[in-house]
Write an enzyme that holds these catalytic residues in place. Structure first.
Site, PDB file in Angstrom:
ATOM      1  N   ALA A   1       3.283 -25.653  36.348  1.00 50.92           N
ATOM      2  CA  ALA A   1       2.146 -26.485  35.976  1.00 50.92           C
ATOM      3  C   ALA A   1       0.872 -25.764  36.378  1.00 50.92           C
ATOM      4  O   ALA A   1       0.895 -24.869  37.229  1.00 50.92           O
ATOM      5  CB  ALA A   1       2.246 -27.822  36.697  1.00 50.92           C
TER       6      ALA A   1
ATOM      7  N   GLY B   1       7.379 -26.031  36.662  1.00 48.40           N
ATOM      8  CA  GLY B   1       7.476 -26.573  35.308  1.00 48.40           C
ATOM      9  C   GLY B   1       8.010 -25.557  34.315  1.00 48.40           C
ATOM     10  O   GLY B   1       8.608 -25.936  33.297  1.00 48.40           O
TER      11      GLY B   1
ATOM     12  N   GLU C   1      11.614 -25.849  34.668  1.00 51.07           N
ATOM     13  CA  GLU C   1      12.011 -27.169  34.146  1.00 51.07           C
ATOM     14  C   GLU C   1      12.076 -27.159  32.622  1.00 51.07           C
ATOM     15  O   GLU C   1      12.985 -27.745  32.024  1.00 51.07           O
ATOM     16  CB  GLU C   1      11.035 -28.234  34.650  1.00 51.07           C
ATOM     17  CG  GLU C   1      11.171 -28.463  36.156  1.00 51.07           C
ATOM     18  CD  GLU C   1      10.170 -29.453  36.693  1.00 51.07           C
ATOM     19  OE1 GLU C   1       8.951 -29.190  36.552  1.00 51.07           O
ATOM     20  OE2 GLU C   1      10.579 -30.489  37.246  1.00 51.07           O
TER      21      GLU C   1
ATOM     22  N   GLU D   1       7.878 -26.170  44.029  1.00 55.91           N
ATOM     23  CA  GLU D   1       6.972 -27.315  44.187  1.00 55.91           C
ATOM     24  C   GLU D   1       6.806 -27.763  45.638  1.00 55.91           C
ATOM     25  O   GLU D   1       5.710 -28.129  46.056  1.00 55.91           O
ATOM     26  CB  GLU D   1       7.451 -28.500  43.343  1.00 55.91           C
ATOM     27  CG  GLU D   1       7.144 -28.369  41.854  1.00 55.91           C
ATOM     28  CD  GLU D   1       8.192 -27.597  41.077  1.00 55.91           C
ATOM     29  OE1 GLU D   1       9.026 -26.907  41.707  1.00 55.91           O
ATOM     30  OE2 GLU D   1       8.180 -27.659  39.832  1.00 55.91           O
TER      31      GLU D   1
HETATM   32  N1  3HC Z   1      -1.631 -22.725  38.202  1.00 53.06           N
HETATM   33  C1  3HC Z   1      -2.889 -22.235  38.139  1.00 53.06           C
HETATM   34  N2  3HC Z   1      -3.199 -20.973  38.484  1.00 53.06           N
HETATM   35  C2  3HC Z   1      -2.202 -20.161  38.886  1.00 53.06           C
HETATM   36  C3  3HC Z   1      -0.886 -20.613  38.956  1.00 53.06           C
HETATM   37  C4  3HC Z   1      -0.599 -21.952  38.579  1.00 53.06           C
HETATM   38  N3  3HC Z   1       0.635 -22.431  38.598  1.00 53.06           N
HETATM   39  N4  3HC Z   1      -0.119 -19.594  39.392  1.00 53.06           N
HETATM   40  C5  3HC Z   1      -0.931 -18.553  39.577  1.00 53.06           C
HETATM   41  N5  3HC Z   1      -2.200 -18.885  39.272  1.00 53.06           N
HETATM   42  C6  3HC Z   1      -3.376 -18.031  39.300  1.00 53.06           C
HETATM   43  C7  3HC Z   1      -3.715 -17.523  40.677  1.00 53.06           C
HETATM   44  O1  3HC Z   1      -4.524 -18.438  41.384  1.00 53.06           O
HETATM   45  C8  3HC Z   1      -4.436 -16.233  40.370  1.00 53.06           C
HETATM   46  O2  3HC Z   1      -5.737 -16.566  39.982  1.00 53.06           O
HETATM   47  P1  3HC Z   1      -6.951 -15.591  40.306  1.00 53.06           P
HETATM   48  O3  3HC Z   1      -6.621 -14.310  39.623  1.00 53.06           O
HETATM   49  O4  3HC Z   1      -8.125 -16.305  39.780  1.00 53.06           O
HETATM   50  O5  3HC Z   1      -6.951 -15.456  41.800  1.00 53.06           O
HETATM   51  C9  3HC Z   1      -3.709 -15.721  39.132  1.00 53.06           C
HETATM   52  O6  3HC Z   1      -3.057 -16.863  38.573  1.00 53.06           O
HETATM   53  C10 3HC Z   1      -2.674 -14.652  39.408  1.00 53.06           C
HETATM   54  O7  3HC Z   1      -1.817 -15.131  40.454  1.00 53.06           O
HETATM   55  P2  3HC Z   1      -1.317 -14.173  41.625  1.00 53.06           P
HETATM   56  O8  3HC Z   1      -2.445 -13.394  42.175  1.00 53.06           O
HETATM   57  O9  3HC Z   1      -0.538 -15.034  42.548  1.00 53.06           O
HETATM   58  O10 3HC Z   1      -0.364 -13.185  40.817  1.00 53.06           O
HETATM   59  P3  3HC Z   1       1.042 -12.580  41.228  1.00 53.06           P
HETATM   60  O11 3HC Z   1       1.458 -11.723  40.098  1.00 53.06           O
HETATM   61  O12 3HC Z   1       0.978 -12.017  42.595  1.00 53.06           O
HETATM   62  O13 3HC Z   1       2.047 -13.821  41.304  1.00 53.06           O
HETATM   63  C11 3HC Z   1       3.129 -15.837  40.589  1.00 53.06           C
HETATM   64  C12 3HC Z   1       2.344 -14.563  40.189  1.00 53.06           C
HETATM   65  C13 3HC Z   1       4.488 -15.432  41.156  1.00 53.06           C
HETATM   66  C14 3HC Z   1       3.313 -16.647  39.352  1.00 53.06           C
HETATM   67  C15 3HC Z   1       2.325 -16.603  41.657  1.00 53.06           C
HETATM   68  O14 3HC Z   1       1.013 -16.759  41.219  1.00 53.06           O
HETATM   69  C16 3HC Z   1       2.856 -17.966  41.975  1.00 53.06           C
HETATM   70  O15 3HC Z   1       3.759 -18.089  42.767  1.00 53.06           O
HETATM   71  N6  3HC Z   1       2.259 -19.015  41.380  1.00 53.06           N
HETATM   72  C17 3HC Z   1       2.553 -20.376  41.697  1.00 53.06           C
HETATM   73  C18 3HC Z   1       3.838 -20.817  41.082  1.00 53.06           C
HETATM   74  C19 3HC Z   1       4.106 -22.260  41.376  1.00 53.06           C
HETATM   75  O16 3HC Z   1       3.998 -22.720  42.503  1.00 53.06           O
HETATM   76  N7  3HC Z   1       4.521 -23.013  40.352  1.00 53.06           N
HETATM   77  C20 3HC Z   1       4.838 -24.382  40.491  1.00 53.06           C
HETATM   78  C21 3HC Z   1       3.667 -25.192  40.103  1.00 53.06           C
HETATM   79  S1  3HC Z   1       3.958 -26.893  40.376  1.00 53.06           S
HETATM   80  C22 3HC Z   1       4.774 -27.433  39.003  1.00 53.06           C
HETATM   81  O17 3HC Z   1       5.159 -26.660  38.168  1.00 53.06           O
HETATM   82  C23 3HC Z   1       4.935 -28.899  38.907  1.00 53.06           C
HETATM   83  C24 3HC Z   1       5.936 -29.314  37.887  1.00 53.06           C
HETATM   84  O18 3HC Z   1       7.168 -29.569  38.510  1.00 53.06           O
HETATM   85  C25 3HC Z   1       5.514 -30.567  37.199  1.00 53.06           C
END
Ligand code: 3HC
Ligand code: NAI
Length: 700
Positions: free
Chosen positions: A65, A104, A107, A127
């Site tokens: 998400a 997501g 998912e 999450e």
């Molecule tokens: N939402 C919004 N922005 C995100 C994001 C997300 N899910 N994931 C990454 N970004 C952004 C970062 O803030 C960063 O922004 P910036 O360049 O402005 O600083 C940019 O994307 C690049 O991210 P990274 O520097 O972390 O890049 P990496 O290549 O090192 O890592 C990644 C990539 C492994 C995807 C890492 O960013 C990550 O772990 N992201 C979070 C993943 C996550 O937690 N997903 C679950 C979300 S909750 C969900 O899905 C709810 C659902 O169940 C309903």
């Protein structure tokens, strides 16, 4: 029509490829969700299409998400409905996964009928690390596909798994080395030609798992969570799979998700997520190119040097490890190889990988060997004379343009830099022990450190996978300086009536993994004893000084390594309260003329945490840290501050600085001479400001 900007459909001979293109990580923002729903509708309606592939452009499959949308009112279409639309599609849909499929993203893939993974892809439901639970069926579909044990492990830890493990858990139907989209197109076309029925995850039978197994899992998760809510809530939602039908389980999952997304813990964990990325964006360094670094020399292969070497080798650097003589070098080599042996034993890497990494290492006697490196990291004894001598010699050895770094914990980096003819090339790289494991790296910017030297340090840190925070020069930099006040305030409480085990218990309850006295025993009391002796000459006699630790050291009680410290380790290897320590404490209180009193856990926490916030405010006001978030990330990643509280300054802002100031005043009153509320805290409290505003408004 699909949203042309972020979701396109490409047709490949009867198979539609739904391509999500939303850089940088294809997060599921509102436009993507809408685009996906429209794409599925289009595919359903198009008689020329027999099957579909869900795939992504760019470096990764969908990373989840869009975290930036959390905390705002949810906007339709909601993700569970998008997943349902895919799952209910009459034509088979296969996910083609490269990079990471997270949250997501996974998912959505679980809602697809088939999943094709690139061999180096990783999938997970992280999450809980954001203070929430999967909110689009992750807790309901994953157990049906992977079984309860694997689902509980993955969801409550947030762990990412590789393709091999994904296959084991039934999450991948096919793994390919290359071109997952092409493979998925061929795969799903074959399935379509076979005619189905195509597997629907939601309709799979519920696997067996007994109440006793759930109870055992719950106890284990609660122990690890240390006050964090989301892992236990995630488990509760998974448990619903065994107790109710899919639709009801989904309804409950959404309820928990929405409740948690609005919680303080989720807000703190989101803050930590973005702050960890923000610390790498150093004010003033925009557009400054780092110097290239291929080989790193490490001087001193003791505890720190060996860990630093492993960290650098793991990241793919060429490494030269340098010691004073053959014997010390062999010991150092033994430490480095020992760390790799441990990784092999624990199944983290295989023997071939161990060889590959060690193959990048050279071991040498004498500083001259550092001459071929682009970056040298000094990690010898904490002795200013020795460090200055080494930096003086490095001047002659190192090529122009090399970066010279010191791993000192407390010493003045500027003083060390002045030992060379090129102080602008000197920077501090303060690793934490064990250096190959701990995420934090303090990058210490000297008074004359060149911007590109700082940029080089930050670039190397990123390659090492560290959370690197820039600190100015002061005794102990950001972290150890704040830790010193934490420790002092704890000792005051001990002298006033609290026992070490009561203080440790109070801090554990707050969410720290260990209390200060258990940590001291682990780290060794002799190191801080030496530091206190170093500072004794300059200590103002009016300062409140608690002698208990000195007495323990004089008795040879250096902590775990001597079998005794603040605790005794003879009967219990985890440490047990020791009557002898109590005697030393009571004697110290009597000698200081203090009448001991019972001190409750709330007062313990309030005083210790107030001391932390107060020192942090001084560190911020002095510009040692540029922003509140820098301090928070140091405390969270290096000092065990509970991540789900964001950090001491985030937590202080949340609670309100007026309340915090009152607590700081009490802690300062107990400290006596030298303890004053930080002027910045007083000013912000009076104005109704926050530390976050200060960092945004003044420093950036
Ligand atoms: N939402 C919004 N922005 C995100 C994001 C997300 N899910 N994931 C990454 N970004 C952004 C970062 O803030 C960063 O922004 P910036 O360049 O402005 O600083 C940019 O994307 C690049 O991210 P990274 O520097 O972390 O890049 P990496 O290549 O090192 O890592 C990644 C990539 C492994 C995807 C890492 O960013 C990550 O772990 N992201 C979070 C993943 C996550 O937690 N997903 C679950 C979300 S909750 C969900 O899905 C709810 C659902 O169940 C309903
Ligand atoms: P250590 O005593 O384990 O190792 C120091 C090593 O340096 C020894 O192996 C010694 O032989 C070697 N050495 C000494 N003089 C040398 C020279 N001239 N050339 C090459 N090698 C030489 O010490 P440790 O704990 O690894 O600490 C090293 C530095 O890291 C210190 O500055 C310390 O303050 C800092 N540090 C230590 C942390 C810890 O938890 N131990 C954490 C963060 C920083």
């Amino acid at each position: 029509m699909t949203d042309a900007a972020v979701v396109h459909i490409e047709r490949e001979d009867g198979v539609a490829v739904i391509l999500v293109d939303n850089p940088p990580v294809n997060a599921l923002g509102e436009a993507v969700r809408r685009g996906l729903v429209e794409a599925i509708a289009e595919i359903e309606a198009d008689a020329g299409i027999v099957a579909a592939v869900l795939a992504c452009a760019g470096r990764s499959f969908i990373a989840g998400a869009d975290i930036r949308e959390f905390g705002k009112p949810p906007v339709p279409p909601f993700l569970p409905d998008v997943v349902a639309a895919i799952e209910n599609c009459a034509k088979p849909v296969a996910a083609a996964i490269h990079g990471t499929a997270l949250g997501g993203g996974l998912e959505l893939a679980l809602g697809c009928h088939y999943r094709v993974l690139k061999a180096d892809a990783r999938v997970g439901l992280p999450e809980v690390t954001l203070g929430i639970i999967p909110g689009a069926g992750g807790t309901q579909r994953l157990p049906r596909l992977a079984g309860f044990a694997a689902a509980i492990d993955m969801v409550t830890s947030g762990r990412r798994v590789g393709a091999a493990e994904a296959v084991e858990h039934g999450l991948a139907d096919l793994v390919v080395d290359d071109d997952p989209i092409g493979a998925a197109v061929a795969f799903v076309r074959e399935r379509a030609e076979e005619g189905g029925p195509h597997p629907v995850t939601a309709a799979l039978p519920v696997p067996e798992f007994s109440e006793a197994e759930f109870a055992k899992a719950e106890a284990a998760v609660a122990k690890k969570a240390r006050g964090q809510l989301s892992p236990l809530r995630a488990l509760r939602s998974i448990r619903n799979v065994a107790r109710m039908d899919f639709a009801e389980g989904m309804r409950r999952e959404r309820e928990i998700f929405l409740e948690l997304v609005a919680s303080d813990q989720a807000a703190a964990l989101r803050y930590a997520f973005f702050a960890e990325r923000e610390v790498g964006k150093v004010p003033g360094l925009d557009g400054v190119a780092p110097r290239p670094v291929a080989r790193i020399a490490i001087i001193g292969a003791g505890t720190m040097g060996s860990g630093i070497a492993v960290s650098c080798l793991d990241a793919g650097f060429e490494v030269t490890v340098i010691e004073t003589g053959a014997e010390a070098l062999e010991k150092g080599r033994g430490r480095v190889t020992g760390l790799y042996d441990g990784m092999v034993q624990r199944g983290r890497i295989d023997a071939a990988e161990r060889q590959r990494r060690l193959g990048r290492a050279a071991f040498a006697v004498g500083l001259e060997a550092a001459g071929i490196a682009d970056l040298v990291i000094e990690a010898v004894f904490e002795d200013m004379g020795l460090k200055r001598e080494i930096f003086g010699k490095l001047d002659a050895v190192m090529p122009e343009g090399a970066v010279l770094a010191t791993n000192t914990s407390y010493l003045d980096v500027d003083d060390i830099a002045r030992a060379t003819g090129r102080p602008e090339s000197v920077v501090g790289l303060h690793f934490f022990s064990p250096a190959n494991v701990m995420k934090l790296l303090e990058v210490v910017r000297g008074a004359v450190t060149a911007p590109d030297v700082l940029a080089t340090a930050m670039a190397v840190a990123r390659r090492l996978g560290k959370v690197a925070v820039v600190s100015g020069v002061c005794d102990g930099f950001i972290g150890n300086r704040i830790l010193a006040t934490y420790r002092k305030q704890s000792d005051f409480l001990v002298e006033e009536g609290a026992l070490p085990e009561e203080i440790d218990a109070a801090m554990l309850e707050y969410g720290y993994p260990m209390g200060p006295y258990a940590v001291a025993d682990l780290a060794g009391l002799d190191i801080s004893w030496a530091n206190r002796k170093r500072l004794a000459a300059t200590r103002d006699p009016r300062e409140r000084y608690v002698t208990v630790a000195d007495r323990l050291c004089e008795m040879g009680r250096f902590g775990r390594k001597t079998g005794a410290g603040w605790y005794g380790y003879a009967s219990d290897r985890n440490g047990a309260p020791d009557p002898l320590v109590r005697e030393v404490i009571e004697a110290a209180s009597a000698a200081a003329g203090v009448t001991r009193r019972k001190i409750g856990a709330d007062e313990i926490r309030s005083r210790i945490l107030a001391a932390v916030v107060n020192e942090a405010a001084k560190v911020l006001a002095e510009g040692i840290a540029a922003r509140a978030l820098d301090i928070d990330m140091v405390m969270v990643n290096g000092y065990g501050y509970p991540r789900w509280r964001g950090g001491p300054l985030f937590e202080a802002d949340r609670r309100g600085l007026k309340v915090v100031l009152a607590e700081v005043e009490a802690a300062c009153a107990a400290g006596g001479f030298g303890w004053q509320p930080a002027p910045l805290l007083v000013e912000l409290a009076e104005k109704g400001g926050t530390f976050a505003d200060y960092s945004a408004g003044v420093r950036l």
